[in-house]
Write an enzyme that holds these catalytic residues in place. Structure first.
Site, PDB file in Angstrom:
ATOM      1  N   ARG A  48      22.566  -9.135  -3.315  1.00 16.10           N
ATOM      2  CA  ARG A  48      21.858  -7.890  -2.958  1.00 16.10           C
ATOM      3  C   ARG A  48      21.884  -6.945  -4.147  1.00 16.10           C
ATOM      4  O   ARG A  48      20.907  -6.278  -4.462  1.00 16.10           O
ATOM      5  CB  ARG A  48      22.466  -7.227  -1.708  1.00 16.10           C
ATOM      6  CG  ARG A  48      21.864  -5.838  -1.466  1.00 16.10           C
ATOM      7  CD  ARG A  48      22.068  -5.239  -0.083  1.00 16.10           C
ATOM      8  NE  ARG A  48      23.297  -5.607   0.573  1.00 16.10           N
ATOM      9  CZ  ARG A  48      24.511  -5.176   0.237  1.00 16.10           C
ATOM     10  NH1 ARG A  48      24.667  -4.365  -0.793  1.00 16.10           N
ATOM     11  NH2 ARG A  48      25.572  -5.564   0.915  1.00 16.10           N
ATOM     12  N   TYR A 100      -3.068   5.239   1.557  1.00 18.05           N
ATOM     13  CA  TYR A 100      -2.909   3.959   2.263  1.00 18.05           C
ATOM     14  C   TYR A 100      -2.330   4.223   3.666  1.00 18.05           C
ATOM     15  O   TYR A 100      -1.372   4.980   3.810  1.00 18.05           O
ATOM     16  CB  TYR A 100      -1.979   3.056   1.445  1.00 18.05           C
ATOM     17  CG  TYR A 100      -1.594   1.781   2.146  1.00 18.05           C
ATOM     18  CD1 TYR A 100      -2.520   0.766   2.354  1.00 18.05           C
ATOM     19  CD2 TYR A 100      -0.302   1.589   2.616  1.00 18.05           C
ATOM     20  CE1 TYR A 100      -2.178  -0.402   3.011  1.00 18.05           C
ATOM     21  CE2 TYR A 100       0.061   0.422   3.267  1.00 18.05           C
ATOM     22  CZ  TYR A 100      -0.886  -0.568   3.467  1.00 18.05           C
ATOM     23  OH  TYR A 100      -0.533  -1.713   4.120  1.00 18.05           O
ATOM     24  N   ASP A 172       1.138   5.446  -6.796  1.00 20.07           N
ATOM     25  CA  ASP A 172       1.001   4.099  -6.233  1.00 20.07           C
ATOM     26  C   ASP A 172      -0.117   3.438  -7.046  1.00 20.07           C
ATOM     27  O   ASP A 172      -1.288   3.758  -6.877  1.00 20.07           O
ATOM     28  CB  ASP A 172       0.659   4.197  -4.739  1.00 20.07           C
ATOM     29  CG  ASP A 172       0.520   2.827  -4.082  1.00 20.07           C
ATOM     30  OD1 ASP A 172       0.198   1.849  -4.788  1.00 20.07           O
ATOM     31  OD2 ASP A 172       0.718   2.746  -2.851  1.00 20.07           O
ATOM     32  N   LYS A 197      -0.464  -7.545  -3.789  1.00 21.20           N
ATOM     33  CA  LYS A 197      -1.865  -7.516  -4.182  1.00 21.20           C
ATOM     34  C   LYS A 197      -2.056  -8.129  -5.583  1.00 21.20           C
ATOM     35  O   LYS A 197      -1.841  -9.306  -5.735  1.00 21.20           O
ATOM     36  CB  LYS A 197      -2.404  -6.084  -4.077  1.00 21.20           C
ATOM     37  CG  LYS A 197      -1.926  -5.318  -2.820  1.00 21.20           C
ATOM     38  CD  LYS A 197      -2.522  -5.817  -1.513  1.00 21.20           C
ATOM     39  CE  LYS A 197      -1.834  -5.273  -0.267  1.00 21.20           C
ATOM     40  NZ  LYS A 197      -1.758  -3.819  -0.159  1.00 21.20           N
TER      41      LYS A 197
HETATM   42  C1  LIG Z   1      -0.939  -2.898   0.688  1.00 19.68           C
HETATM   43  C2  LIG Z   1      -0.593  -1.582   0.125  1.00 19.68           C
HETATM   44  C3  LIG Z   1       0.677  -1.011   0.321  1.00 19.68           C
HETATM   45  C4  LIG Z   1       1.729  -1.674   1.199  1.00 19.68           C
HETATM   46  O1  LIG Z   1       2.226  -2.830   0.611  1.00 19.68           O
HETATM   47  P1  LIG Z   1       2.827  -4.060   1.466  1.00 19.68           P
HETATM   48  O2  LIG Z   1       3.167  -5.030   0.394  1.00 19.68           O
HETATM   49  O3  LIG Z   1       1.756  -4.509   2.397  1.00 19.68           O
HETATM   50  O4  LIG Z   1       4.022  -3.518   2.197  1.00 19.68           O
HETATM   51  C5  LIG Z   1       0.949   0.196  -0.281  1.00 19.68           C
HETATM   52  N1  LIG Z   1       0.022   0.827  -1.034  1.00 19.68           N
HETATM   53  C6  LIG Z   1      -1.215   0.320  -1.231  1.00 19.68           C
HETATM   54  C7  LIG Z   1      -2.198   1.085  -2.049  1.00 19.68           C
HETATM   55  C8  LIG Z   1      -1.562  -0.895  -0.664  1.00 19.68           C
HETATM   56  O5  LIG Z   1      -2.795  -1.386  -0.844  1.00 19.68           O
END
Ligand SMILES: *Cc1c(COP(=O)(O)O)cnc(C)c1O
Length: 406
Positions: A48, A100, A172, A197
């Site tokens: 961890r 988001y 983000d 992504k």
């Molecule tokens: C998908 C997404 C998230 C969340 O991420 P997960 O891996 O699904 O938990 C956060 N911010 C943006 C802009 C996203 O597209």
């Protein structure tokens, strides 16, 4: 190796295994490590806290975003959660308004009850941010481009505003990826990714990342990561390293394909509004040009016939664009936010944020651009015919009901 280009750096900063010479990073699938004497070990005591596979990934993440330290989490939302845990009750956040949905949910339904207040503003216009900043604001929190309307905010200007209030700028960077935009070099303090992504890039893992600009911020995140424990496992760390090896190549092609598709969509009659930061008429095209090296792989558009049914007919008619949530993988995806990603938002609020009934989002993949354009063309033909037929039927029923056809 800083004189090398990003793609060379990525490939060569992933170390060869010092023990065996293995060119692929070994997957250290272990929970604990044998110690020579209590507290005497090679820097690893429990997975961890630290794991050799995750460590390679975390160093790679820091380097990608030009930060001091990187951290890998079990999901993008786990990464977001870790950053939020830096706050205390009474602190405030100023966040981009079409954030988001999952970020909105964790802010509203988890952190508000711990006394953290979030104020939303359209951060694509700096004036709106200035109006809501106050001495309690600890984070200015943005995505740029946003999902799904691809709003662009000026990172350099937002960093200056945040710092005037002793707040941090959190970006983000999921949609742009560090290949197109490195927020820390523009003044941001913390960068977040849903590595699910573009970083992963193959639609095969859920993962998240936080990158801290300074060692002091890094230490706070490290403490939270270890204390709360939402780390990324060794196997998913390995998959993410493998994805990142081809990140520059993929992102370049995603953006190239998207620009070609956006150019075609500009001429498509059935479209009402087209959203892509690479288009001259995009609201903040000039800012996108200044802070991004290309415009990314996501495109949205609304239809002249602004109905749920018209959008549904279209998203059901594509073959190469697969109907699914998420984005950033090799396979092209299509999504209808009103019925999918934004379904839980009351329709009046959804529409006010620019997500109208017919809005459709494309995540342009790595297929041939010509093939993708042909797929969209046939979907416009097919769904256009279906909609025209439905409308004719409706008119016929209205006319029959009014009695003018016997
Ligand atoms: C998908 C997404 C998230 C969340 O991420 P997960 O891996 O699904 O938990 C956060 N911010 C943006 C802009 C996203 O597209």
């Amino acid at each position: 190796m800083n004189h090398l280009k990003l793609n060379t750096q990525i490939i060569h900063n992933i170390p060869v295994d010092p023990l065996t010479g293995a060119i692929s990073v070994p997957i250290y699938q272990t929970s604990t490590y044998v110690q020579e004497a209590p507290g005497v070990h090679k820097g690893f005591d429990y997975s961890r806290s630290n794991n050799p596979t995750r460590k390679v990934l975390e160093e790679l993440l820091a380097q990608l975003e030009q930060g001091e330290q990187g951290f890998a989490f079990a999901s993008g939302l786990a990464a977001i959660d870790a950053v939020l845990k830096m706050l205390k009750s009474g602190d405030e956040i100023v966040a981009v308004d079409d954030i988001y949905g999952g970020s909105f949910r964790i802010f509203t339904h988890i952190y508000e009850k711990f006394g953290i207040k979030v104020t939303y503003a359209d951060t694509s216009n700096i004036q709106n941010v200035l109006e809501v900043m106050n001495e309690k604001t600890k984070f200015v929190w943005v995505e740029t481009p946003t999902n799904p309307t691809l709003k662009i905010s000026d990172i350099r200007a937002l960093a200056a505003i945040a710092h005037t209030y002793d707040a941090l700028l959190v970006v983000d960077n999921t949609f742009a990826s560090p290949v197109l935009q490195q927020p820390i070099t523009l003044g941001a303090d913390i960068v977040i990714h849903s590595a699910t992504k573009y970083l992963g890039g193959h639609s095969d893992i859920i993962a998240g990342a936080v990158i801290a600009k300074t060692k002091a911020l890094g230490e706070q995140i490290k403490f939270i990561q270890n204390s709360s424990g939402a780390i990324l496992g060794p196997f998913d760390s390995w998959l993410l390293i493998r994805g990142i090896e081809t990140l520059p190549l993929r992102v370049e092609k995603h953006a190239d394909n998207a620009q070609k598709i956006a150019d075609y969509l500009c001429r498509e009659q059935a479209i009402e509004q087209l959203f892509y930061p690479g288009l001259q008429n995009h609201h903040n095209h000039e800012i996108a040009k200044k802070q991004q090296s290309a415009f990314g792989g996501i495109i949205s558009f609304s239809l002249k016939e602004d109905t749920i049914a018209a959008a549904e007919a279209f998203v059901s008619a594509t073959h190469l664009f697969k109907l699914a949530e998420s984005l950033g993988g090799v396979k092209s995806l299509i999504c209808h936010p009103a019925q999918m990603t934004h379904k839980s938002i009351p329709s009046a609020i959804r529409k006010a944020s620019g997500v109208c009934d017919s809005l459709i989002r494309l995540s342009v993949g790595l297929e041939d651009a010509g093939d993708l354009i042909e797929d969209l063309k046939q979907a416009f033909r097919k769904s256009g015919n279906a909609n025209a037929f439905a409308n004719a039927n409706k008119q016929y029923e209205q006319i029959s009901a009014s009695g003018s056809i016997k």
